[in-house]
Design an enzyme around this catalytic site. Structure first.
Site, PDB file in Angstrom:
ATOM      1  CG  HIS A   1      -2.024  -1.065   1.136  1.00  0.00           C
ATOM      2  ND1 HIS A   1      -2.517  -1.585  -0.040  1.00  0.00           N
ATOM      3  CD2 HIS A   1      -2.720  -1.714   2.125  1.00  0.00           C
ATOM      4  CE1 HIS A   1      -3.447  -2.498   0.212  1.00  0.00           C
ATOM      5  NE2 HIS A   1      -3.586  -2.600   1.520  1.00  0.00           N
TER       6      HIS A   1
ATOM      7  CG  HIS B   1      -7.863  -0.611   2.504  1.00  0.00           C
ATOM      8  ND1 HIS B   1      -8.617  -1.442   3.307  1.00  0.00           N
ATOM      9  CD2 HIS B   1      -6.765  -1.322   2.170  1.00  0.00           C
ATOM     10  CE1 HIS B   1      -7.984  -2.586   3.459  1.00  0.00           C
ATOM     11  NE2 HIS B   1      -6.865  -2.549   2.774  1.00  0.00           N
TER      12      HIS B   1
ATOM     13  CD  GLU C   1      -8.172  -3.576  -0.482  1.00  0.00           C
ATOM     14  OE1 GLU C   1      -6.987  -3.249  -0.629  1.00  0.00           O
ATOM     15  OE2 GLU C   1      -8.520  -4.564   0.186  1.00  0.00           O
TER      16      GLU C   1
END
Ligand code: BGC
Length: 397
Positions: free
Chosen positions: A150, A224, A362
């Protein structure tokens, strides 16, 4: 005698008929059909801003509250674009928060598992924390074993975005902008990023992503938010029913890096093409499920063959009858079934978030694409535009 009886019966019948007619006549006439509300009568969508907290370096951070004409509400901060609350009606019209979150701003700064945040510059994992682009190797910070997850140590979820609220006739929203500097978290190129959150009066929450760069780089942006459609803090999501419009998925190794293969979901726990309860798929004996401790996999959406915004997933929660649909322009979607939630967080409801307390969908390009030549490319070059859109829409069934 016979005649007398008949005439009294006749009189009695006549009286009954007359009384019925009178009662009928005294009934008020049926109400005329109600005219639809005029634009003035309809409750108006609103957006407001309040202080949310202050970072250790003194930067003040805001929280925007968007409410649509139906009373659906979204709260989002310019710190990481974090959605802290999402209030959605159930089958009886009762509105409840359906997204997971923490108690205070300081709790969000203490590095939670990306609750509600914008993810960038690269969503999900990049294997061995490096990638090669145009012959040059770029090294990234390792924040997930030997890999980068991420966007690195300080991804787009931990930066302060410029925020500009807007109001339209049938929508409200916030435009978040952020410039990620050349070399930030190891990625090349100054990346001008814009993410627009829009809440419409049709109970849709949309995310429009846009980016440009001044050097070749890789980009993969997503959101998210974790959901529990029964209401935040209301147990786990194993009873939620999922339909995912994907014929294939990308299997991973034990560190959750894709093997590079694109495999059919047929006869695997990843076949969600027909509505199925999550609980039926996370407690099965399967190596991939073991690696993810549940579902933590990228689904190759059918939309690869259909450009534009198409349906990726539908989730319904039987007790509240809430339904959430995900439409996206992206080729993939990481379905994460909240496997690493472990009761340790300061949950806003006060009830601990255990394993599977929420799920995330996602929408994105595939994990580790910069190292996987067969996956759709995530390279962005100067002069090109990165554009991506995802819509979460809420209804009841
Ligand atoms: C990843 C998970 C990770 C979660 C929270 C998901 O996108 O795929 O492996 O645990 O985000 O960090």
């Amino acid at each position: 005698m016979k005649n007398e009886f008949s005439s009294s019966t006749f009189r009695w019948l006549a009286c009954v008929l007359l009384a019925t007619a009178l009662i009928g006549c005294s009934k008020p006439p049926p109400a005329p059909p109600k005219a639809p509300p005029t634009p003035q009568e309809k409750s108006k969508n609103t957006i407001s801003k309040a202080a949310f907290g202050t970072l250790p370096d003194g930067t003040a951070v805001d929280l925007f509250t968007m409410v649509n004409a139906n009373g659906m509400e979204v709260r989002a901060s310019n710190y990481g674009g974090i959605i802290t609350a999402l209030l959605v009606p159930d089958g009886t019209g009762k509105t409840t928060d359906v997204t997971l979150g923490l108690k205070t701003f300081d709790d969000y700064v203490k590095n939670p598992p990306y609750f509600g945040a914008i993810i960038g510059r690269y969503g999900n994992r990049i294997g061995k924390a490096q990638f090669k682009l145009d012959g040059q190797t770029y090294k990234l910070p390792k924040n997930d074993g030997p890999n980068t997850l991420h966007g690195g140590l300080k991804g787009f979820d931990k930066v302060v975005w410029q925020a500009e609220p807007f109001e339209k006739e049938d929508a409200v929203g916030v435009i978040f902008t952020y410039t990620s500097k050349d070399g930030e978290e190891g990625f090349p190129g100054n990346l001008q990023t814009r993410v627009t959150y829009t809440l419409t009066d049709q109970n849709e929450l949309s995310f429009d992503y846009h980016a440009t760069t001044d050097k070749p780089t890789v980009v993969n942006l997503t959101q998210h938010a974790y959901f529990n459609l029964a209401g935040d803090g209301n147990g786990d999501v194993l009873g939620h029913e999922f339909t995912i419009f994907a014929n294939e998925y990308t299997p991973v190794n034990k560190l959750l890096i894709p093997t590079g293969k694109i495999e059919s979901v047929t006869d695997t726990p990843f076949d969600f093409r027909n509505r199925v309860k999550l609980g039926d798929r996370v407690n099965v004996d399967n190596e991939q499920i073991k690696f993810g401790k549940g579902i933590d996999h990228n689904f190759v959406l059918k939309k690869r063959q259909q450009p534009g915004l198409t349906l990726a997933a539908r989730v319904s929660e039987p007790t509240t009858r809430r339904v959430m649909e995900v439409h996206t322009t992206e080729p993939g979607m990481q379905f994460y079934s909240g496997n690493f939630l472990d009761d340790s967080l300061a949950a806003k409801s006060g009830k601990p978030y255990g394993k599977h307390s929420g799920f995330a969908l996602e929408t994105q390009h595939f994990p580790d694409s910069p190292n996987q030549p067969t996956f759709p490319s995530t390279v962005l070059r100067p002069g090109e535009e990165y554009n991506s859109k995802t819509v979460y829409s809420f209804s009841v069934r």
